[in-house]
Scaffold this motif. Sequence first.
Motif, short mmCIF file in Angstrom:
data_model
loop_
_atom_site.label_atom_id
_atom_site.label_comp_id
_atom_site.label_asym_id
_atom_site.label_seq_id
_atom_site.Cartn_x
_atom_site.Cartn_y
_atom_site.Cartn_z
N LYS A 417 -44.19 2.30 51.03
CA LYS A 417 -42.80 2.73 51.22
C LYS A 417 -42.69 4.09 51.90
O LYS A 417 -41.68 4.76 51.78
CB LYS A 417 -42.08 2.77 49.88
N LEU A 418 -43.75 4.49 52.61
CA LEU A 418 -43.72 5.80 53.25
C LEU A 418 -42.79 5.82 54.45
O LEU A 418 -42.93 5.02 55.38
CB LEU A 418 -45.13 6.21 53.69
N SER A 419 -41.84 6.72 54.46
CA SER A 419 -40.95 6.93 55.59
C SER A 419 -41.42 8.16 56.35
O SER A 419 -41.32 9.29 55.86
CB SER A 419 -39.50 7.14 55.11
N MET A 420 -41.94 7.97 57.55
CA MET A 420 -42.42 9.09 58.34
C MET A 420 -41.28 10.03 58.69
O MET A 420 -41.48 11.26 58.77
CB MET A 420 -43.09 8.58 59.62
N MET A 421 -40.09 9.48 58.89
CA MET A 421 -38.96 10.33 59.23
C MET A 421 -38.65 11.28 58.07
O MET A 421 -38.42 12.48 58.27
CB MET A 421 -37.73 9.48 59.54
N GLU A 422 -38.65 10.75 56.86
CA GLU A 422 -38.38 11.61 55.72
C GLU A 422 -39.51 12.63 55.52
O GLU A 422 -39.25 13.80 55.20
CB GLU A 422 -38.22 10.79 54.44
N LEU A 423 -40.75 12.21 55.72
CA LEU A 423 -41.89 13.11 55.60
C LEU A 423 -41.75 14.29 56.56
O LEU A 423 -41.90 15.45 56.16
CB LEU A 423 -43.19 12.35 55.87
N VAL A 424 -41.46 13.97 57.83
CA VAL A 424 -41.34 15.02 58.84
C VAL A 424 -40.15 15.93 58.55
O VAL A 424 -40.22 17.15 58.71
CB VAL A 424 -41.24 14.40 60.25
N THR A 425 -39.05 15.34 58.11
CA THR A 425 -37.85 16.14 57.81
C THR A 425 -38.14 17.14 56.69
O THR A 425 -37.79 18.33 56.79
CB THR A 425 -36.68 15.23 57.42
N ARG A 426 -38.76 16.68 55.62
CA ARG A 426 -39.06 17.55 54.50
C ARG A 426 -40.08 18.61 54.88
O ARG A 426 -39.97 19.79 54.50
CB ARG A 426 -39.57 16.74 53.31
N ALA A 427 -41.07 18.22 55.69
CA ALA A 427 -42.10 19.17 56.12
C ALA A 427 -41.51 20.22 57.06
O ALA A 427 -41.87 21.41 56.98
CB ALA A 427 -43.24 18.42 56.81
N SER A 428 -40.60 19.82 57.92
CA SER A 428 -39.99 20.77 58.86
C SER A 428 -39.19 21.84 58.13
O SER A 428 -39.20 23.02 58.51
CB SER A 428 -39.08 20.02 59.86
N SER A 429 -38.51 21.43 57.07
CA SER A 429 -37.74 22.38 56.28
C SER A 429 -38.66 23.43 55.63
O SER A 429 -38.37 24.63 55.65
CB SER A 429 -36.94 21.64 55.21
N ILE A 430 -39.78 22.97 55.09
CA ILE A 430 -40.74 23.89 54.47
C ILE A 430 -41.35 24.81 55.53
O ILE A 430 -41.51 26.02 55.31
CB ILE A 430 -41.84 23.10 53.73
N GLU A 431 -41.67 24.24 56.69
CA GLU A 431 -42.28 25.05 57.76
C GLU A 431 -41.35 26.18 58.21
O GLU A 431 -41.79 27.31 58.41
CB GLU A 431 -42.63 24.16 58.95
#
Length: 595
Positions: A417-431
């Motif tokens: 159930k991995l959503s790459m879009m959600e992963l990148v969105t959450r990672a971008s916020s932290i970055e």
Amino acid sequence: MAGGSRSRSGCWTCRLRRKKCDERRPGCETCEKLGISCHGYANRPDWMDGGEQEKAKSAEVRRDIKSATRRDAGPTASQPSASVHEPSPRVSPTLENATHHEPRHSPQEISTTLPTGTNQSDRQLLNSMLGLNVVLVGASSSGSYRSNGAQGFGRTQTSEGSGDIEQRQMPVIKERDASLLMYYMDCVFPMQFKMYNPAPAEGGRGWLLSLLLRTPPLYYMSLALAAHCMEVLEIPNGSDESKGVTSAQLASALQNLQQYITMFNEQPGPGSLEENIKVLVCIMQMIGFVGFAGGTENWQVHMKGASTIVSRFTDILCSSNSTSHLFESNRSGTVMSVEELITVKFLVSIFSWIEIANSVSSGSSPTLGYIHDRLLGGQDPPIRLDKVMGCDNTVMILIAKIGALDEWKRDAQATGKLSMMELVTRASSIEKELMLALSGIPGGRPPSADFRSLYGLSRATLSVYFDYVTEAYTLSALVYLHVVVSGPHAELQEIRNNVSQSVELFRRLPEPIIARALYWPILVTGSMALPEEENLFKEMLAESGVKPIFVGPGWNIIKILEECWRRRRTNDPLPVKEGYWADIMSSLDTTVLLL
């Protein structure tokens, strides 16, 4: 002891002495420990007549006790029974080797006093200490106790019989013990917590001395650790026999600490505020010793135990009046004193640091991540991690979020159930938040401090270099984030940029010893180093004093880095199950505590 607690069915010796009897048969342990005759439980002796014969027998018993006291003390009474062969990998907190060595001296009797206001729970906790069979001998609220056991620290004599009990407000510290206590305060504690340097206006380290003197198992453990470090670090060419003795003594002190914690866990209810503070500091000392001994033992178990107590302190730390209804009240309300507040803040800071930083070792998000914003967030947070481990709160909160993101990604992958879009969105916020934090680090650097020793920090601490530490953690957090998103590929540009900046920072460190405060950044960044950069990390650790038998996890970090580099060279990747660094450690059958 007060008449209400006197034994009515104990042995005749204890009844003569008006002391509580453990009623062990055929002879009680209390008499055995004191080295006197136990007159058993049969019919009333003739001398128990309430008159002259009874007085004479009482005087005889008192003389026997004093004679046994002098016999046991001998010329070496001030020598500690728990010394320390500095935390080398050979000394295990699991105490597997505790029975392989005999203490240098015979068991001795320790007399001191419980602090004013000690309640029955404190006494039960004291009685739980292995080798310290505490027998209360005082009648006042400051109740003297006598402890008989393997911990052969200095003692004082307490008069027997009613009406002539010698009361003391503080433990009597022998000269040898005083030296070890100061060595612990001045050298060992700063080695454990390199960035902690509270100003006198902030309370200094007085809370630590007070807590040591109020918590017997912590006191003995700290003396043992000090003696062990002195044996290995100050006298490195000493005999193996003496180091074996100090190892066994340290193991005994560790057992006392474990028993104290176990007894607390078996109590119903949360206990008093004082008890929670004492037990938490004992748990954190256990964890600190694991880190000191190489960081490879099962420290996760201790962290789980500590998390329960830390969660209880959250409301107190985050409230304006420092009160809580969770704890049993042992005084008017549960308002914390200034000393208690300083102590709790330090302990919770250490716990938070360990839990956040070691998400890379455990492969899981912090257990208490849900309280980080309350404890660490805002303009004036109750907990300041930069005061304890050198890194700004904001960066540590973001590292915790990366750990949570890593765990979320692996769980989502496992269920498809991995959503790459959600992963990148959450990672971008932290970055973005990490880059903002990086831009706010001051450019100026403090002057070099005067370090006279590679391991002794008594003349200066690393606290003046907190901005180096924050920058190193921030750059390494960016590496961590990109590994979580893209995998452990050292050639990726986003990873390469942050590794290069970290390498440049490490080359500019004004003092080699600063590397001792950078174990987490060194592990995370060094694992992504290119072949031409590998020697820098090994040399940096070596110049800080790290060697095979040494305090702290430094040498094990070198082994983990070498395994990372070997796998990359041989194209031997690991399946990502626990997280990259956790998988590497699992392949080495170890989980290193990054403290």
